[in-house]
Design a protein around this motif. Sequence first.
Motif: not given
Length: 246
Positions: A203-217
């Motif tokens: 299984v290929a597992i990718g990690s994709y960070p982003y920023v929303d109203e709650t902060g970093f996720n």
Amino acid sequence: MTEPFEPVTAAILVIGDEVLSGRTRDTNSGHIATYLTGLGIDLKEIRVVSDDEASIVEAVNALRARYTYVFTTGGIGPTHDDITADAIAMAFGVGIDHDPRAVAMLRERFTDPADLNEGRLRMARIPFGAELIANRISKAPGFILGNVMVMAGVPSIMQAMLDVVGPTLKTGVVIESATIRADAKEGDIAMPLAAVQRAHPGVAIGSYPYVDETGFNTNLVLRSRDGEALAAAARAVKAMLSALRK
């Protein structure tokens, strides 16, 4: 999934100085990528080259030797810098000339002989041995030579050509995916996530960070052709995230 399968692979070659200069935004690659994913075809590479014959020839020959299919976009119009057809002919070592079939297609649009001038007739120059790709929008065809699909750069026309080509392609096993919201910063889950990946190599597992109203996720995206393996990896990821929150 227990039965072996042969992967079907592809590359995209975007041709045009206007893309490299930033004047034109390449939206074709994203459309083709989504289309191929739906067919179970693995897009492995995207290249962008200038309107330079040697560069196009070099890229075409490298990509067609490496992948099941190559999709080119751009450079088959009526102007002096539309040299893709000539470059493809050179890459395959074949001649090129006005193709009667392509001329007939253009005449469907340009019914007045005076309108089918020398510039527009350039769009009927097709390498010898190529199959034509019909174009319901402007009539000027694309073409297929070997495993190379040569299509227009204008997005609406390219999409129409891809709809013609799509049903003829060899398809693979469609990849399934699952997206899990981590509710954690990427750096905080990097090491435990790596352990999950090692335990689930199929299984290929990718990690994709982003920023929303709650902060970093972080969104974690799991992809596999094996539905059972995908489900097992997803359970492992959720268990890992749950353990980190305790």
